[in-house]
Design an enzyme around this catalytic site. Structure first.
Site, PDB file in Angstrom:
ATOM      1  N   PHE A 126      -6.146   4.051   4.559  1.00 41.27           N
ATOM      2  CA  PHE A 126      -4.704   4.040   4.763  1.00 41.27           C
ATOM      3  C   PHE A 126      -4.192   5.442   4.448  1.00 41.27           C
ATOM      4  O   PHE A 126      -4.599   6.047   3.447  1.00 41.27           O
ATOM      5  CB  PHE A 126      -4.058   3.005   3.841  1.00 41.27           C
ATOM      6  CG  PHE A 126      -2.595   2.788   4.098  1.00 41.27           C
ATOM      7  CD1 PHE A 126      -2.169   2.040   5.175  1.00 41.27           C
ATOM      8  CD2 PHE A 126      -1.639   3.335   3.258  1.00 41.27           C
ATOM      9  CE1 PHE A 126      -0.822   1.836   5.421  1.00 41.27           C
ATOM     10  CE2 PHE A 126      -0.286   3.143   3.490  1.00 41.27           C
ATOM     11  CZ  PHE A 126       0.116   2.385   4.580  1.00 41.27           C
ATOM     12  N   ASP A 195      -9.593   0.329  -3.688  1.00 39.11           N
ATOM     13  CA  ASP A 195      -8.268  -0.127  -3.269  1.00 39.11           C
ATOM     14  C   ASP A 195      -8.424  -1.552  -2.749  1.00 39.11           C
ATOM     15  O   ASP A 195      -9.096  -1.781  -1.731  1.00 39.11           O
ATOM     16  CB  ASP A 195      -7.727   0.804  -2.179  1.00 39.11           C
ATOM     17  CG  ASP A 195      -6.303   0.452  -1.744  1.00 39.11           C
ATOM     18  OD1 ASP A 195      -5.936  -0.734  -1.810  1.00 39.11           O
ATOM     19  OD2 ASP A 195      -5.577   1.364  -1.306  1.00 39.11           O
ATOM     20  N   TYR A 220       2.293  -7.604  -2.965  1.00 36.86           N
ATOM     21  CA  TYR A 220       3.226  -8.191  -2.001  1.00 36.86           C
ATOM     22  C   TYR A 220       2.551  -8.719  -0.746  1.00 36.86           C
ATOM     23  O   TYR A 220       3.229  -9.262   0.134  1.00 36.86           O
ATOM     24  CB  TYR A 220       4.316  -7.181  -1.613  1.00 36.86           C
ATOM     25  CG  TYR A 220       3.831  -5.803  -1.234  1.00 36.86           C
ATOM     26  CD1 TYR A 220       3.285  -5.557   0.019  1.00 36.86           C
ATOM     27  CD2 TYR A 220       3.931  -4.753  -2.124  1.00 36.86           C
ATOM     28  CE1 TYR A 220       2.841  -4.300   0.365  1.00 36.86           C
ATOM     29  CE2 TYR A 220       3.499  -3.484  -1.788  1.00 36.86           C
ATOM     30  CZ  TYR A 220       2.950  -3.259  -0.534  1.00 36.86           C
ATOM     31  OH  TYR A 220       2.507  -2.010  -0.200  1.00 36.86           O
ATOM     32  N   LYS A 221       1.241  -8.622  -0.659  1.00 42.82           N
ATOM     33  CA  LYS A 221       0.517  -9.165   0.495  1.00 42.82           C
ATOM     34  C   LYS A 221       0.024 -10.578   0.168  1.00 42.82           C
ATOM     35  O   LYS A 221       0.806 -11.517   0.099  1.00 42.82           O
ATOM     36  CB  LYS A 221      -0.616  -8.223   0.895  1.00 42.82           C
ATOM     37  CG  LYS A 221      -0.150  -6.813   1.280  1.00 42.82           C
ATOM     38  CD  LYS A 221      -1.317  -5.946   1.696  1.00 42.82           C
ATOM     39  CE  LYS A 221      -0.922  -4.481   1.875  1.00 42.82           C
ATOM     40  NZ  LYS A 221       0.027  -4.246   2.969  1.00 42.82           N
ATOM     41  N   ARG A 369      -2.443  -7.036  15.088  1.00 43.78           N
ATOM     42  CA  ARG A 369      -3.038  -7.401  13.805  1.00 43.78           C
ATOM     43  C   ARG A 369      -2.490  -8.750  13.351  1.00 43.78           C
ATOM     44  O   ARG A 369      -1.280  -8.948  13.277  1.00 43.78           O
ATOM     45  CB  ARG A 369      -2.733  -6.313  12.774  1.00 43.78           C
ATOM     46  CG  ARG A 369      -3.725  -6.197  11.663  1.00 43.78           C
ATOM     47  CD  ARG A 369      -3.427  -4.983  10.791  1.00 43.78           C
ATOM     48  NE  ARG A 369      -2.117  -5.109  10.143  1.00 43.78           N
ATOM     49  CZ  ARG A 369      -1.839  -4.608   8.947  1.00 43.78           C
ATOM     50  NH1 ARG A 369      -2.754  -3.957   8.274  1.00 43.78           N
ATOM     51  NH2 ARG A 369      -0.639  -4.748   8.428  1.00 43.78           N
TER      52      ARG A 369
END
Length: 394
Positions: A126, A195, A220-221, A369
């Site tokens: 990312f 990560d 938050y995922k 996605r």
């Protein structure tokens, strides 16, 4: 009823996690974007209302002690710990993932010592992880070496100080081999930072079992902590006395209220704290974690693989041949909890899917996605999403 929709109905009836769906605020849309922002757990609004009205409104400053605000970062860290395979006392919550990546990577380089002048980073990471790795290299006087995860083992050597890797590739959903890569880094005498943003809460991580040095992740995922909810930092027990954060703050001081001019770090994972924690977001996260009380990660992983298998099967049947290409590995041991489909007009297709009540997301230039959160996504959702996609692309 089609054969696939009939199968979806049977699979949902046999699903041991199906009851968890009622613990979230959902509507008629098929929500397959929990790998970007998890759905709202139904108990959070009342809990947050109490924090605002009673803890802040009535108790005010007393809540730092009486409502447990001061100890929230480590208390909530201990609730996240089982979800990433960690014993208590190794996870602290606070700051953003980006800030924690920076803290962990610089600390890893410092612990590696002199003579090791390279930082290895996942070249497909990312973007922010790459930016932070470059900054950490400048700060510590090291050279940054970006390599693909498949090339990491060959890039390691006596010059390697630290390695920053993603457990799951955010774009393709590829699951990288945490145990073997961690072992390879350790064999080279370096430290590894993982990560976990796209794996924690979706599949087993087992940080302690595999001897991971440091890890970071967002909440938050798949952990459903809410937009901008605080991230977490894992520091293995035996490394904690050596953890030298590049961001020392009064919250990580051994005597935070001593207001001393010199810095003495606290013991344990508290060294990962910096400044005053974001109490409203943190306590919303604490409430959100209640949905995990009767859930095993093994069950979540089993359902995740079943959902993604079924989605790929439905896509193969409903979508015209050659219209999409799966970038997500077919092998279970290489798959996270999402499916990425390459589609030439992906941006427009996703907009039209969302208009029809199927919510995924788009990654430039050509990736659709879809994230599968087993606690609230069902097999009927999967079948409907693939059927809607097929209708659009026919």
């Amino acid at each position: 009823m089609s054969e696939l929709s009939a199968r979806a109905e049977k699979l949902d009836a046999a699903d041991e996690l199906a009851h968890k769906r009622a613990e979230f605020v959902l509507d008629e849309a098929v929500y397959l974007d929990g790998n970007s922002l998890g759905a709202l757990p139904a108990n959070v609004p009342d809990r947050v209302a109490d924090v605002v009205a009673r803890q802040w409104g009535a108790l005010r400053i007393r809540s730092w002690e009486e409502s447990g605000w001061w100890t929230a970062p480590e208390r909530i860290g201990d609730r996240i710990a089982p979800l990433v395979g960690a014993a208590p006392g190794q996870v602290v919550v606070g700051d953003s993932t980006s800030v924690n990546v920076f803290k962990a990577l610089v600390a890893a380089v410092r612990m590696a010592g002199e003579g090791r002048d390279e930082i290895v980073v996942d070249a497909t990471t990312f973007p922010t992880d790459g930016y932070l790795a470059e900054s950490a290299a400048r700060l510590t006087g090291r050279t940054l070496r970006p390599v693909r995860p498949s090339e990491v083992a060959g890039a390691l050597g006596p010059r390697t100080a630290a390695v920053l890797l993603n457990h799951v590739d955010y774009r393709t959903g590829r699951l990288h081999d945490l145990p073997s890569l961690t072992s390879a880094v350790h064999a080279a005498g370096a430290l590894v930072v993982w990560d976990l943003c796209h794996s924690a809460g979706a599949l087993p991580v087992d940080l302690d079992a595999h001897g991971v040095d440091l890890a970071v992740g967002c909440t938050y995922k798949y952990l459903n902590g809410g937009p901008g909810s605080p991230a977490y930092l894992y520091v293995r027990h035996d490394l904690q006395p050596r953890f030298d954060s590049p961001l020392p703050g009064w919250n990580s001081h051994a005597e935070p209220f001593g207001m001393r001019g010199d810095y003495t770090p606290a013991d344990g994972a508290l060294r990962g704290r910096v400044g005053t924690p974001d109490i409203l977001s943190m306590l919303a996260l604490e409430a959100a974690l209640d949905v995990w009380q009767d859930v095993s990660i093994a069950s979540v992983r089993a359902k995740s693989l079943a959902l993604t298998d079924f989605f790929l099967e439905c896509v193969a049947q409903y979508v015209p041949a050659g219209r999409v290409e799966s970038l997500t590995p077919a092998a279970h041991e290489e798959r996270g909890s999402q499916v990425a489909l390459r589609c030439p007009d992906a941006g427009t297709v996703m907009e039209r899917l969302i208009e029809r009540g199927v919510v995924g997301d788009f990654r430039a230039p050509d990736v659709l996605r879809f994230g599968f959160t087993p606690l609230y996504v069902g097999f009927a959702d999967v079948e409907k999403a693939a059927r809607t996609l097929g209708g659009l692309l026919a």
